[in-house]
Design a protein around this motif. Structure first.
Motif, PDB file in Angstrom:
ATOM      1  N   ILE A 249      12.658   4.759  -3.209  1.00  0.00           N
ATOM      2  CA  ILE A 249      13.334   3.511  -2.871  1.00  0.00           C
ATOM      3  C   ILE A 249      12.566   2.865  -1.725  1.00  0.00           C
ATOM      4  O   ILE A 249      12.328   3.511  -0.690  1.00  0.00           O
ATOM      5  CB  ILE A 249      14.794   3.760  -2.447  1.00  0.00           C
ATOM      6  N   TYR A 250      12.169   1.610  -1.907  1.00  0.00           N
ATOM      7  CA  TYR A 250      11.392   0.893  -0.893  1.00  0.00           C
ATOM      8  C   TYR A 250      12.292  -0.150  -0.226  1.00  0.00           C
ATOM      9  O   TYR A 250      12.980  -0.914  -0.912  1.00  0.00           O
ATOM     10  CB  TYR A 250      10.174   0.221  -1.523  1.00  0.00           C
ATOM     11  N   TYR A 251      12.263  -0.178   1.110  1.00  0.00           N
ATOM     12  CA  TYR A 251      13.154  -1.040   1.881  1.00  0.00           C
ATOM     13  C   TYR A 251      12.394  -2.233   2.461  1.00  0.00           C
ATOM     14  O   TYR A 251      11.200  -2.145   2.765  1.00  0.00           O
ATOM     15  CB  TYR A 251      13.814  -0.233   2.997  1.00  0.00           C
ATOM     16  N   PRO A 252      13.071  -3.382   2.637  1.00  0.00           N
ATOM     17  CA  PRO A 252      12.416  -4.582   3.168  1.00  0.00           C
ATOM     18  C   PRO A 252      12.119  -4.459   4.656  1.00  0.00           C
ATOM     19  O   PRO A 252      12.713  -3.628   5.357  1.00  0.00           O
ATOM     20  CB  PRO A 252      13.450  -5.682   2.890  1.00  0.00           C
ATOM     21  N   GLY A 257      11.723  -1.439   6.851  1.00  0.00           N
ATOM     22  CA  GLY A 257      10.738  -0.964   5.881  1.00  0.00           C
ATOM     23  C   GLY A 257      10.848   0.528   5.611  1.00  0.00           C
ATOM     24  O   GLY A 257      11.864   1.168   5.883  1.00  0.00           O
ATOM     25  N   GLY A 258       9.787   1.078   5.080  1.00  0.00           N
ATOM     26  CA  GLY A 258       9.777   2.512   4.782  1.00  0.00           C
ATOM     27  C   GLY A 258      10.190   2.819   3.355  1.00  0.00           C
ATOM     28  O   GLY A 258      10.516   1.927   2.557  1.00  0.00           O
ATOM     29  N   CYS A 259      10.168   4.100   3.034  1.00  0.00           N
ATOM     30  CA  CYS A 259      10.444   4.568   1.671  1.00  0.00           C
ATOM     31  C   CYS A 259      11.272   5.847   1.737  1.00  0.00           C
ATOM     32  O   CYS A 259      10.992   6.751   2.536  1.00  0.00           O
ATOM     33  CB  CYS A 259       9.123   4.833   0.943  1.00  0.00           C
ATOM     34  N   LYS A 260      12.291   5.917   0.899  1.00  0.00           N
ATOM     35  CA  LYS A 260      13.070   7.157   0.770  1.00  0.00           C
ATOM     36  C   LYS A 260      12.711   7.794  -0.560  1.00  0.00           C
ATOM     37  O   LYS A 260      12.851   7.177  -1.620  1.00  0.00           O
ATOM     38  CB  LYS A 260      14.569   6.873   0.833  1.00  0.00           C
ATOM     39  N   PRO A 275       9.056   6.523   7.062  1.00  0.00           N
ATOM     40  CA  PRO A 275       9.011   5.158   7.618  1.00  0.00           C
ATOM     41  C   PRO A 275       7.669   4.460   7.453  1.00  0.00           C
ATOM     42  O   PRO A 275       7.604   3.220   7.504  1.00  0.00           O
ATOM     43  CB  PRO A 275       9.331   5.374   9.099  1.00  0.00           C
ATOM     44  N   ASP A 276       6.582   5.200   7.238  1.00  0.00           N
ATOM     45  CA  ASP A 276       5.259   4.601   7.168  1.00  0.00           C
ATOM     46  C   ASP A 276       4.781   4.318   5.740  1.00  0.00           C
ATOM     47  O   ASP A 276       3.670   3.816   5.553  1.00  0.00           O
ATOM     48  CB  ASP A 276       4.243   5.500   7.869  1.00  0.00           C
TER      49      ASP A 276
END
Length: 338
Positions: A249-252, A257-260, A275-276
């Motif tokens: 999941i990519y966040y704005p 930002g970041g990815c889970k 987060p990177d």
């Protein structure tokens, strides 16, 4: 239901899920038989008190309180002279599934005077040619990790048993894109999504976008664009292989930002946040869909044919990645009224 009385030489007797110690054997004399020979009847109850584990629990007074912990195993069918008059039910699934408690509950409802259960077993399914598999009248076969679905289909074509699980539909379910397209054809809502196909797959639904089937993905800080369709962050990235649970999941940038990354449960973890990481993967075909906010709850829906459905809710792995378990170590789930 008519049965083929032949091919008895291919029939194998099922055994209990654990070792032979989990069965009780009696020798019965059959009057009127040839040479009055004995018939061996094997019975394996679901819980055998004679095979219980002995557990000693200290008490306050210092004495040990002894309890019996019952072992679980699946009952084998009882072979006898009337075996050929029963309906042969073949359980063609990996042992982990075929010899599980849920399967035992299902099989316990079969009348033994009518049905004879055959467990194929991992060794036969994985290593033996289909021609050597036992013949059955009814086949229960379903996919799980490592299962050769194509061999089960070959067996079904060879013997034409009554099939309780659609084998061809199981092939469809292995590709998430085909599932999405099928859901749309059936009038079932799906999230807004787009496919990036590097293998030439042609979608019949909204996943095709403008229909050009482009393999180039345009990526910006807070959105992607494929085949003329823009998907804004937060969005979900899913591999097309339904066996691949490495979902992201990519966040704005407005949310930091970041990815889970989501994955099959490892211990008590089901996701981790990075987060990177802000760029999508480009090593294969993927589905990109809008993230649907569910207030921290996932609902799993199970159906059996068109008439029966069951749903369960659990904490979403997107919350904190920690798996909630009960005292038995199972993930906590709650029934949902449909």
């Amino acid at each position: 239901m008519e049965k083929d009385g032949g091919n008895d030489e291919h029939r194998s007797r099922p055994v209990a899920a654990n070792s032979s110690e989990n069965t009780t054997t009696s020798v019965e004399r059959v009057e009127g038989g040839s040479n009055n020979s004995p018939t061996v009847t094997t019975r394996a109850p679901y819980f055998d008190s004679s095979n219980s584990e002995i557990c000693s629990t200290p008490t306050k007074g210092g004495t040990a309180e002894t309890k019996k912990k019952k072992k679980f195993f699946i009952a084998a069918a009882e072979p006898d002279e009337n075996e050929k008059d029963r309906i042969r039910v073949g359980i063609c699934a990996m042992d982990k599934k075929a010899r599980s408690k849920p399967m035992a509950e299902i099989l316990s409802r079969l009348e033994k005077k009518i049905f004879y259960v055959l467990f194929f077993g991992d060794d036969m399914i994985l290593n033996q040619p289909v021609a050597e598999w036992p013949v059955c009248d009814v086949l229960i076969a379903f996919y799980s990790s490592g299962y050769p679905l194509e061999k089960a289909s070959e067996y079904a074509d060879l013997h034409n048993p009554v099939i309780l699980n659609d084998l061809k539909m199981q092939e469809v379910m292995k590709d998430r894109r085909q599932v999405y397209d099928l859901l749309q054809q059936s009038g079932i809502d799906v999230p807004r999504h787009i496919f990036i196909n590097l293998d030439g797959y042609v979608s019949t639904g909204i996943g095709a976008g403008n229909g050009k089937n482009e393999t180039e993905l345009i990526e910006c800080d807070d959105h992607i664009e494929v085949n003329g369709i823009q998907i804004n962050k937060p969005f979900v990235e899913k591999p097309i292989d339904a066996d691949d649970h490495n979902i992201a999941i990519y966040y704005p940038s407005s949310a930091g930002g970041g990815c889970k990354k989501l994955f099959r449960k490892i211990g008590n973890r089901s996701s981790e946040f990075y987060p990177d990481i802000n760029e999508v993967r480009r090593d294969g075909s993927y589905i990109y869909e809008e993230f649907v906010e569910t207030q921290g709850t996932d609902v799993k829906m199970y159906t059996v044919g068109p008439e029966y459905g069951h749903a369960e809710a659990r904490k979403s792995p997107t919350v904190d990645g920690k798996v909630e378990r009960n005292r038995d170590g199972k993930e906590v789930r709650f029934p949902v009224i449909l």
